[in-house]
Scaffold this active site. Structure first.
Site, PDB file in Angstrom:
ATOM      1  CB  THR B 161      -0.823  -0.078   1.112  1.00 36.52           C
ATOM      2  OG1 THR B 161      -0.248  -0.092   2.238  1.00 36.52           O
ATOM      3  CG2 THR B 161      -1.907  -1.182   1.061  1.00 36.52           C
ATOM      4  CB  THR B 198      -1.727  -2.072   8.341  1.00 37.51           C
ATOM      5  OG1 THR B 198      -2.906  -1.558   9.274  1.00 37.51           O
ATOM      6  CG2 THR B 198      -2.344  -2.527   6.987  1.00 37.51           C
TER       7      THR B 198
END
Lengths: 404, 404
Positions: B161, B198
């Site tokens: 990401t 994450t």
């Protein structure tokens, strides 16, 4: 607000029987000669004094020394010496000796017993107090003591570290046809976390209380104010809230006293968050429909404590997923499929996750200076509110070079 | 390192029997057409599959669906579909249906049962998966499957990401005269917290294991790697580590397998921290002389998790008081007067709080790219290490506008 409750100027200086003073003692090398860094508070009469202090396992010397003073004579306190620029934390036996010497110095200057003086410090951890300057400062402050708001504002300035504005709050209330006051000063700024923070708050009232009633009233007031704010999630070694009141055996807190104390602690807590290091925006997170008050508190604090929520707030990014992720991260019993969100009173995300605002509407809402997020848990009827601020480059700038 | 343990290239692609592929499916509106965003991993043989997933109470749909697949047939897993750009979290019943549809789509394309496919997602929370694009992406990926490091590097890129670099690690080890491999890929970057982050990590080995042995080996390896890193203290809804191995009833982990798995998880965890959002420096915090392993772990994590320690690290400010304040803040049993500090192997602060380095020496030490702080608790003989990074304006820049 209760009809008889009136906000007034002057903070702790508005309380009858309280005198304050502040001087530049030169505690921090290289600080401007205009920086007030030592405050003195003197009470005309012995005060019952109760405290709420940091839960950090590393407690600064002034906390330990003040704790001993309160344990030995909780109803006889006459004065408090507070300094900024040096935390007197992680300073070992020398730190204890220096804090005790400070109380003796104030005792001499004020002609009161050293056992009736308590101390508080804030600033850099690990450096010893410059005792010659502290002693000269205490002597000078003792000669400058004055009642009223002007002196108290200077005292509030003297405990500031990276704070930008002095923090004062006072309210007047009625009881049995008489008028009483609760007033306080505080400092906050960084190292502010739920469960106490780098914060000092000194609050006085002329409403007579016994020790138990004072402790209960302070605990109740801090639970919804100082314990519900977060600037950076860091917990200080020096945090302390002291409440002073004339001692009355068996004296219980009136509704007016409790409400005034709640207002003062609330005002000072919000002032700390608004003036958080680098803060440009205020975040109010309210958790409702909670199974318990404690659940609501934990989740509300998790939201204002999240770096990702705080950066999204800074950028005006309506990233509600981060609010939910933060709420779910503390093991407080969030249930997916039951929660919904509001922002500034507008329905934001429905149960099940459907967004109810357009991107533009949500962006406009989260871009306000003061943003209110309400998370309905769908689990019960309790609620709690926490306050925080955005995480900005200013926070990093302040803290990357705090000591050097 | 064990004599027979050899680092090799290729990550999960180095493991015999593993094929990977990655495509640009166009999952995130407006992302560059070069951004790979869908990865597929296919195993030649059914794999025993074990997981370590987020402890967040809000779990994304892919976690829930994969969990069901593992519960129903833990030893029969053949493939994993992973996407970036959309977390498929807080998406309700639709999210579950979409994750299940993804497994059916992969099953059709690969001619295997849907029950043998698991899924993982990372990206923005609250948006639904664009299923038409996912399905086209899975079909395209199924045709591009290949063994080896080139394909695995593309797969590692597809799950990125805000990561800046793909993360791969693989080691070869010997057992009973045969050579085996452990290899993995991972993504990290933001929302990285102790107790999972994450982060996604997919690790495979060709060493046969039973489910219990695989679970134990993964738990042991994650305890000292993924669970000991922090970027921002935020905990994601989507974190998952999956370990795949050929199934052997009663197959236990060899010393070589355990060590190789520890190396792979360590490498991937450190790669995440080095590539943390806005990170410019690596912080290694080791707590020694601890009364228990768990105490050492909690305190080490508290240090790397502190915003104030992280900003001081960013600014090269040797503010050791913040390290001690962070260590004392988690209720793990710090005792003042017993601890001492080292930095990069140099004695820094003695028991009792005396600084042993000059300001210039301490500044030079904390200004290095990689800073090692050792906190001796003086309470016992256990120890643990945690890894983190500095808090820089880059972190805020990335996260203030992540979604919009």
């Amino acid at each position: 607000m209760h009809a008889s409750l009136t906000p007034i100027e002057g903070g702790i200086g508005a309380v009858p029987g309280v005198k304050t003073a502040a001087v530049h003692a030169g505690i921090r090398e290289g600080a401007s000669a205009e920086k007030l860094d030592l405050a003195l508070i003197l009470f005309d009469q012995p005060q019952v004094t109760v405290a709420a202090i940091t839960t950090n396992e590393i407690k600064a010397a002034p906390l330990l020394v003040s704790d001993r003073r309160l344990a030995a004579g909780r109803t006889a306190i006459r004065a408090l010496v507070a300094n900024s620029g040096c935390a007197n934390a992680c300073t070992g036996e020398r730190g204890i000796a220096d804090a005790e010497a400070t109380t003796r110095c104030a005792a001499r200057a004020l002609a009161i017993p050293a056992e009736t003086v308590i101390v508080a410090s804030t600033g850099v951890i690990g450096l010893p107090l410059p005792m010659t300057r502290i002693e000269a400062g205490v002597d000078a402050a003792a000669k400058a003591l004055a009642p009223g708001g002007a002196a108290a504002t200077r005292a509030a300035r003297a405990i500031m570290t990276t704070d930008l504005v002095p923090k004062l709050s006072a309210y007047r209330f009625q009881h049995d046809g008489r008028s009483y006051t609760v007033g306080g000063i505080a400092k906050g700024s960084g190292m502010i976390a739920p469960s106490m923070a780098t914060m000092l708050a000194f609050i006085a009232t002329d409403f007579p209380l016994d020790a138990r009633a004072a402790q209960d009233a302070l605990a109740l007031a801090t639970a919804d104010s100082f314990n519900m704010i977060s600037v950076d999630g860091d917990m200080s070694t020096n945090d302390a809230v002291y409440l002073f009141a004339p001692h009355a055996e068996g004296g219980i807190a009136s509704a007016g006293l409790r409400e005034a104390l709640e207002r003062v602690t609330h005002d000072l807590a919000i002032a700390m968050v608004r003036d958080g290091e680098g803060a440009t925006k205020l975040l109010t997170a309210t958790v409702t429909e909670s199974a318990s008050r404690e659940q609501a508190r934990r989740i509300a604090r998790a939201i204002v404590d999240s770096n990702l929520v705080r950066t999204a707030l800074h950028g005006g990014d309506p990233n509600w997923g981060r609010v939910i992720a933060a709420a779910g991260s503390v093991g407080a019993g969030m249930r997916d499929g039951a929660w919904s969100l509001e922002i500034n009173g507008l329905p934001w995300v429905a149960i099940g996750g459907q967004e109810l605002l357009t991107e533009a509407e949500a962006h406009a809402a989260i871009s306000k200076q003061s943003v209110e997020i309400t998370l309905r848990l769908g689990l019960g009827s309790e609620q709690a509110t926490a306050w925080g601020c955005d995480l900005s480059p200013g926070y990093i700038e302040i803290n990357a070079h705090y000591r050097t």
